[in-house]
Write a protein that holds these residues in place. Structure first.
Motif: not given
Length: 109
Positions: A70-99
């Motif tokens: 859960e810690n990894v997902v929470n960290m990535l979700n907290d990082i997300r607001p600092y990302c541009n649109e493309k980076e946020a999409e990549n993070l979302d894909s990684f979060i979904n894959m991790f979950q």
């Protein structure tokens, strides 16, 4: 990504009203004074950081005590607001894959 970045938990722990006033005054000074005051502000922040970790870092450890998956997902979700649109999409894909992998692991453990 928001134009207005909110402070991180780490920054919130280290900020003070006096330091914010000091940093707010920098643009109103002449260039040589701006440089000196900006360096002084960063030195104060560094001192506060050192003092923080020497005395009481437990308030930041709250996040690291949780379930590591859960810690990894929470960290990535907290990082997300600092990302541009493309980076946020990549993070979302990684979060979904991790979950997905975490759910798979729970089911077949």
């Amino acid at each position: 990504m928001d134009d207005e970045l909110k402070p991180t938990l780490f920054d919130e722990q280290l900020q003070s009203k006096e330091l914010q006033i000091l940093k707010t005054s920098i643009p109103y000074l002449q260039e040589p004074q701006q440089k000196n005051l900006a360096i002084f502000a960063k030195i104060l922040e560094l001192q506060k950081t050192i003092h923080f970790f020497e005395n009481d870092s437990s308030s930041l450890n709250i996040c690291s005590m949780e379930n590591p998956e859960e810690n990894v997902v929470n960290m990535l979700n907290d990082i997300r607001p600092y990302c541009n649109e493309k980076e946020a999409e990549n993070l979302d894909s990684f979060i979904n894959m991790f979950q997905l992998f975490s759910a798979y692991d729970l089911l077949f453990r």
